[in-house]
Design an enzyme around this catalytic site. Structure first.
Site, PDB file in Angstrom:
ATOM      1  N   GLU A  97     -28.526  -4.415 -14.732  1.00  0.00           N
ATOM      2  CA  GLU A  97     -27.807  -4.623 -13.465  1.00  0.00           C
ATOM      3  C   GLU A  97     -26.667  -3.614 -13.396  1.00  0.00           C
ATOM      4  OE1 GLU A  97     -26.170  -8.539 -13.835  1.00  0.00           O
ATOM      5  OE2 GLU A  97     -28.107  -9.421 -14.324  1.00  0.00           O
ATOM      6  N   CYS A 130      14.226  14.380  11.792  1.00  0.00           N
ATOM      7  CA  CYS A 130      13.196  15.282  11.250  1.00  0.00           C
ATOM      8  C   CYS A 130      11.852  14.959  11.910  1.00  0.00           C
ATOM      9  CB  CYS A 130      13.115  15.079   9.739  1.00  0.00           C
ATOM     10  SG  CYS A 130      11.668  15.834   8.995  1.00  0.00           S
ATOM     11  N   TYR A 190     -24.533 -17.605  17.972  1.00  0.00           N
ATOM     12  CA  TYR A 190     -23.790 -18.125  16.815  1.00  0.00           C
ATOM     13  C   TYR A 190     -22.469 -18.730  17.289  1.00  0.00           C
ATOM     14  CZ  TYR A 190     -21.263 -18.290  12.401  1.00  0.00           C
ATOM     15  OH  TYR A 190     -20.520 -18.706  11.323  1.00  0.00           O
ATOM     16  N   ASP A 191     -21.791 -17.991  18.159  1.00  0.00           N
ATOM     17  CA  ASP A 191     -20.491 -18.466  18.627  1.00  0.00           C
ATOM     18  C   ASP A 191     -20.588 -19.800  19.339  1.00  0.00           C
ATOM     19  OD1 ASP A 191     -19.120 -16.338  17.611  1.00  0.00           O
ATOM     20  OD2 ASP A 191     -19.533 -15.102  19.366  1.00  0.00           O
ATOM     21  N   CYS A 201      11.873  20.057   8.489  1.00  0.00           N
ATOM     22  CA  CYS A 201      12.968  20.311   9.428  1.00  0.00           C
ATOM     23  C   CYS A 201      14.045  21.227   8.840  1.00  0.00           C
ATOM     24  CB  CYS A 201      13.603  18.992   9.864  1.00  0.00           C
ATOM     25  SG  CYS A 201      14.528  18.184   8.549  1.00  0.00           S
ATOM     26  N   ASP A 206     -17.236  -3.026 -10.598  1.00  0.00           N
ATOM     27  CA  ASP A 206     -15.854  -2.837 -10.998  1.00  0.00           C
ATOM     28  C   ASP A 206     -14.968  -3.702 -10.118  1.00  0.00           C
ATOM     29  OD1 ASP A 206     -14.003  -1.846 -12.644  1.00  0.00           O
ATOM     30  OD2 ASP A 206     -13.889   0.142 -11.737  1.00  0.00           O
ATOM     31  N   GLU A 208     -18.550 -11.414  -9.701  1.00  0.00           N
ATOM     32  CA  GLU A 208     -17.506 -10.424  -9.526  1.00  0.00           C
ATOM     33  C   GLU A 208     -17.044 -10.405  -8.070  1.00  0.00           C
ATOM     34  OE1 GLU A 208     -17.284  -9.172 -12.534  1.00  0.00           O
ATOM     35  OE2 GLU A 208     -15.997  -7.423 -12.362  1.00  0.00           O
ATOM     36  N   CYS A 248      14.363  13.336   2.756  1.00  0.00           N
ATOM     37  CA  CYS A 248      14.979  14.139   3.797  1.00  0.00           C
ATOM     38  C   CYS A 248      15.974  13.219   4.488  1.00  0.00           C
ATOM     39  CB  CYS A 248      13.920  14.604   4.792  1.00  0.00           C
ATOM     40  SG  CYS A 248      14.638  15.210   6.325  1.00  0.00           S
ATOM     41  N   CYS A 271      14.247  19.953   3.411  1.00  0.00           N
ATOM     42  CA  CYS A 271      13.012  19.318   3.863  1.00  0.00           C
ATOM     43  C   CYS A 271      12.068  20.394   4.413  1.00  0.00           C
ATOM     44  CB  CYS A 271      13.341  18.295   4.943  1.00  0.00           C
ATOM     45  SG  CYS A 271      11.899  17.726   5.843  1.00  0.00           S
ATOM     46  N   TYR A 312     -23.847 -13.173 -11.134  1.00  0.00           N
ATOM     47  CA  TYR A 312     -24.833 -12.653 -12.074  1.00  0.00           C
ATOM     48  C   TYR A 312     -24.958 -13.480 -13.352  1.00  0.00           C
ATOM     49  CZ  TYR A 312     -20.336 -10.638 -13.396  1.00  0.00           C
ATOM     50  OH  TYR A 312     -19.017 -10.474 -13.697  1.00  0.00           O
ATOM     51  N   LYS A 341     -21.725   2.539 -20.222  1.00  0.00           N
ATOM     52  CA  LYS A 341     -20.778   3.103 -19.252  1.00  0.00           C
ATOM     53  C   LYS A 341     -21.183   4.506 -18.801  1.00  0.00           C
ATOM     54  CE  LYS A 341     -17.072   0.935 -18.727  1.00  0.00           C
ATOM     55  NZ  LYS A 341     -16.077   0.547 -19.689  1.00  0.00           N
ATOM     56  N   LYS A 363     -22.932  -2.472 -13.303  1.00  0.00           N
ATOM     57  CA  LYS A 363     -21.694  -3.116 -13.720  1.00  0.00           C
ATOM     58  C   LYS A 363     -20.686  -2.941 -12.595  1.00  0.00           C
ATOM     59  CE  LYS A 363     -18.458  -3.490 -17.540  1.00  0.00           C
ATOM     60  NZ  LYS A 363     -17.234  -3.514 -16.740  1.00  0.00           N
ATOM     61  N   SER A 406     -16.051 -11.030 -22.832  1.00  0.00           N
ATOM     62  CA  SER A 406     -16.111  -9.652 -22.316  1.00  0.00           C
ATOM     63  C   SER A 406     -17.378  -9.006 -22.872  1.00  0.00           C
ATOM     64  CB  SER A 406     -14.855  -8.887 -22.703  1.00  0.00           C
ATOM     65  OG  SER A 406     -14.629  -9.015 -24.071  1.00  0.00           O
ATOM     66  N   LEU A 407     -17.557  -7.735 -22.604  1.00  0.00           N
ATOM     67  CA  LEU A 407     -18.795  -7.067 -23.005  1.00  0.00           C
ATOM     68  C   LEU A 407     -18.498  -5.950 -23.989  1.00  0.00           C
ATOM     69  CD1 LEU A 407     -20.555  -6.617 -19.534  1.00  0.00           C
ATOM     70  CD2 LEU A 407     -21.292  -8.140 -21.363  1.00  0.00           C
TER      71      LEU A 407
HETATM   72  S1  IVH Z   1     -22.377 -10.329 -17.483  1.00  0.00           S
HETATM   73  C1  IVH Z   1     -20.311 -11.773 -21.009  1.00  0.00           C
HETATM   74  N1  IVH Z   1     -22.957  -8.722 -15.512  1.00  0.00           N
HETATM   75  O1  IVH Z   1     -17.773  -6.799 -16.875  1.00  0.00           O
HETATM   76  C2  IVH Z   1     -21.461 -12.053 -20.135  1.00  0.00           C
HETATM   77  N2  IVH Z   1     -20.716  -8.774 -16.296  1.00  0.00           N
HETATM   78  O2  IVH Z   1     -16.479  -5.726 -19.190  1.00  0.00           O
HETATM   79  C3  IVH Z   1     -21.098 -12.212 -18.727  1.00  0.00           C
HETATM   80  N3  IVH Z   1     -19.201  -7.329 -15.041  1.00  0.00           N
HETATM   81  O3  IVH Z   1     -16.047  -9.721 -17.750  1.00  0.00           O
HETATM   82  C4  IVH Z   1     -20.867 -10.937 -18.036  1.00  0.00           C
HETATM   83  N4  IVH Z   1     -20.692  -6.536 -13.640  1.00  0.00           N
HETATM   84  O4  IVH Z   1     -16.397  -9.211 -15.232  1.00  0.00           O
HETATM   85  C5  IVH Z   1     -21.995  -9.169 -16.332  1.00  0.00           C
HETATM   86  N5  IVH Z   1     -23.608  -7.376 -13.736  1.00  0.00           N
HETATM   87  C6  IVH Z   1     -22.659  -7.827 -14.555  1.00  0.00           C
HETATM   88  C7  IVH Z   1     -21.328  -7.396 -14.460  1.00  0.00           C
HETATM   89  C8  IVH Z   1     -20.380  -7.889 -15.357  1.00  0.00           C
HETATM   90  C9  IVH Z   1     -19.415  -6.520 -14.000  1.00  0.00           C
HETATM   91  C10 IVH Z   1     -17.886  -7.499 -15.677  1.00  0.00           C
HETATM   92  C11 IVH Z   1     -17.531  -8.921 -16.024  1.00  0.00           C
HETATM   93  C12 IVH Z   1     -17.140  -8.898 -17.472  1.00  0.00           C
HETATM   94  C13 IVH Z   1     -16.815  -7.451 -17.646  1.00  0.00           C
HETATM   95  C14 IVH Z   1     -16.888  -7.038 -19.073  1.00  0.00           C
END
Ligand code: IVH
Length: 668
Positions: free
Chosen positions: A115, A434, A38-39, A414, A119, A177, A429, A411, A229, A317, A117, A84-85
């Site tokens: 899928e 120390c 690769y290099d 010491c 973080d 993400e 301290c 402390c 995703y 969740k 979720k 958001s969800l």
């Molecule tokens: S789908 C609204 N899939 O969760 C439809 N979101 O709490 C698009 N997140 O803003 C989102 N894993 O940042 C989707 N497998 C996943 C996810 C995911 C994490 C996040 C995403 C979203 C937040 C909502």
């Protein structure tokens, strides 16, 4: 210089080949060639591009890092808002959601995709004609921030998509993400703690803080990863289901989490959830639940959205990861700056699969705020799946035997006085000698981004300090082989290596030294800014408060800290002792050179110079030659038969120069 057609063809072939191997290595985890092979490809491309700069395209694999720092993030409107969800927390709530979906769809069959979720931090990535053009954060959902240059440094993110049936979509905006793996997060925090920098509370914050950096070089040094995703917009490609979406994105070369499942009913959905929960601990990434999505995109269209969240998806969740245990004791730790940190020692308890036996309480105010007493029952939680913290105490379970915690006025290491300065949350301290402070100060000084003394690990520092051989940083330079041999488990060879490394560290640059001294609030960035303005430690020591705050990025807090540091007699003696050992770097004269402040590592055999000559060239131009490749290194120069260091450089995304390029850069 016009580019000959055969050179252009070769460059394109190399790029395609490198892209393919990047994908195999970073996305599929299935390399087909050795790193050395690769290099060779990579270096050939670097050399061609160096010779014919007009060959360089923004999507070349050589162009991931190196964009200049930005003044601010440009706003990017999202053509399709980033929603958001909605959340649910148990099987009953999930059933209610499923009922509603089926009712709204008139009872027709529905399939779901589950899928994990992730973080992390959601991002939108735009590809035009297969090329990555813009990447943005979610922001408020309508407008995000342009973090394109930072995203380019993520090795899993393809700069160019693979064609599907010979074509790439005209336009594709994918969403996903950016996250940091749990192990990488822990390592980053350990390093930050050692450097006296604030730790990130959880991997999510670490990912967000790393991506939202004005200087892409900082992002490049952070181990960020990506999973996609979702698709925001698509032209020139038709996608009908989530299943097809995930398979298509993967086929285009984008990183898709392989852990997903098409479920025909709610029982399968629940099984996926239970399975994820069981494996949660072993997964490399932090996850706080799963996302269930209607598979059919036409059905999604009909379901629509409500309150900025789609009706067609829900986040299921995981239960809060909390446990109840008792505080056996509140111990006090001493840091490098002398800060005393109360730490709760707990009856060991399992919190989502991991045994927790201690939790930081940060400072005395925090102990008061949470009202934690020795002997108390407390609720502990692992923030963001990783760091344990005390959420609250349970006063209703007190017996009267509990003891209130008081910060010691001495402390614990010491016995010297501990004082709380006005406006500060921390007790410190005040004794500069120390042993606990010395240990932390020496550990910091030796760390990679400071003096980078390889072989001087935490344990060895502890032994040197305990043996009384090191009482301040400058004592490192007085160590003799005989001294080291008296230290437990140190043989002649390791003693010699260590002394070599210590000797080498005398070439430390001014910004690194400023950082290595561990002046409170002076991090790497502040150290660099100060070194640009003041040519030596002596000049900095003499600076007035106005001169200090006149430096961009240096506020009154840093200025006061610097003044306090140089105002201290003990510290002045330390600087003198370092100078006596030959450590008194100057920024003068070399501040504008091509290698000013840069760290260069050589690997392989050079034909025009010996290693020592090459090192002196670097130093003469204001740079530093280091022996090991770490994140602090700016260039790796590869001669004939390069070794492991080349692989490491590639892993870390550090630019690799051929000998010719090095000569061109240095004018030799
Ligand atoms: S789908 C609204 N899939 O969760 C439809 N979101 O709490 C698009 N997140 O803003 C989102 N894993 O940042 C989707 N497998 C996943 C996810 C995911 C994490 C996040 C995403 C979203 C937040 C909502």
């Amino acid at each position: 210089m016009a580019v000959p057609p055969d050179v252009r063809t070769r460059a394109e072939a190399l790029r395609a080949e490198i892209r393919r191997h990047d994908h195999l290595y970073h996305v599929l985890d299935r390399p087909e060639i050795t790193d050395a092979e690769y290099d060779r490809l990579f270096r050939e491309l670097v050399a061609l591009e160096a010779q014919y700069p007009e060959l360089v395209t923004p999507d070349s694999p050589t162009q991931r890092a190196g964009a200049p720092p930005a003044e601010e993030f440009r706003p990017v409107p999202h053509a399709v808002p980033m929603l958001s969800l909605q959340n649910c927390f148990d099987a009953g709530e999930l059933r209610d959601w499923d009922d509603r979906v089926r009712r709204l769809l008139g009872g027709e069959p529905v399939l779901y995709v589950c899928e994990p979720k992730l973080d992390g931090l959601s991002v939108a990535l735009t590809y035009e004609d297969g090329r990555f053009t813009v990447g943005a954060t979610r922001g408020d959902g309508r407008t995000g921030e342009d973090v394109t240059a930072n995203l380019r440094t993520i090795r899993q993110l393809p700069l160019r998509l693979f064609p599907l049936n010979g074509t790439v979509p005209r336009l594709l905006e994918v969403r996903g993400e950016v996250y940091m793996e749990k192990a990488a997060f822990r390592a980053l925090n350990e390093e930050r703690a050692r450097r006296g920098e604030p730790e990130f509370a959880n991997p999510r914050n670490a990912a967000a803080g790393s991506l939202r950096q004005l200087d892409p070089a900082i992002t490049a040094s952070r181990p960020l990863k990506l999973f996609v995703y979702h698709v925001g917009r698509a032209e020139g490609i038709t996608i009908r289901t989530q299943e097809q979406l995930l398979r298509t994105l993967a086929a285009l070369g984008l990183p898709v989490n392989p852990r997903w499942e098409l479920c025909r009913d709610l029982a399968r959905v629940e099984a996926f959830y239970q399975d994820l929960l069981r494996h949660r601990e072993a997964l490399p990434y932090a996850t706080d639940g799963m996302v269930v999505k209607v598979n059919d995109l036409a059905q999604r269209e009909r379901l629509g959205e409500v309150a900025r969240a789609p009706r067609w998806a829900i986040a299921y969740k995981f239960p809060a990861e909390e446990a109840v245990t008792r505080v056996r004791e509140i111990a006090v730790q001493v840091g490098r700056t002398g800060a005393l940190t109360p730490v709760a020692i707990l009856d060991p308890v399992e919190v989502s699969g991991v045994t927790v036996s201690r939790a930081t309480l940060h400072n005395e105010d925090e102990v008061r705020r949470k009202d934690v007493r020795v002997g108390d029952w407390v609720v502990v939680r692992r923030a963001g799946d990783v760091i344990p913290e005390i959420v609250r105490s349970l006063p209703e379970r007190r017996t009267g035997e509990e003891r209130e915690f008081r910060m010691p006025d001495r402390c614990p290491a010491c016995g010297g006085p501990a004082v709380r300065l006005e406006d500060e949350a921390a007790h410190r301290c005040a004794n500069l000698s120390c042993p606990a402070r010395i240990r932390e100060a020496v550990r910091h000084y030796a760390s990679r981004r400071a003096a980078d003394i390889q072989g001087l690990g935490d344990k060895l520092v502890d032994r040197l300090v305990a043996a009384g051989l090191v009482r301040r940083i400058s004592d490192l330079y007085l160590l003799r082989a005989e001294d080291l041999l008296t230290v437990e488990r140190m043989g002649e060879k390791s003693a010699r290596n260590l002394l070599d490394q210590i000797e080498r560290s005398k070439g430390i640059t001014l910004p690194r030294l400023l950082y290595a001294l561990g002046i409170p609030h002076v991090g790497e960035r502040a150290a660099e800014l100060l070194a640009e303005r003041f040519p030596s430690l002596a000049a900095l020591a003499k600076a007035s408060a106005d001169e200090l705050t006149g430096v961009r990025g240096v506020g009154p807090e840093i200025a006061a800290s610097i003044a306090a540091f140089f105002g201290n007699e003990e510290n002045r003696r330390l600087i003198e002792a370092l100078a006596a050992a030959g450590i008194d770097p100057r920024a003068e004269g070399s501040r504008t050179g091509p290698l000013a402040g840069k760290v260069v590592v050589f690997t392989g055999t050079l034909s025009a110079f010996t290693r020592d000559e090459a090192r002196r060239i670097v130093e003469g131009l204001g740079g530093r030659a280091a022996s090991g490749v770490s994140r602090g290194v700016d260039y790796v120069v590869a001669g004939r038969d390069p070794g492991e260091k080349l692989l490491r450089a590639r892993e870390l995304g550090i630019p690799v120069l051929s000998e010719e390029e090095f000569r061109a850069l240095t004018g030799r």
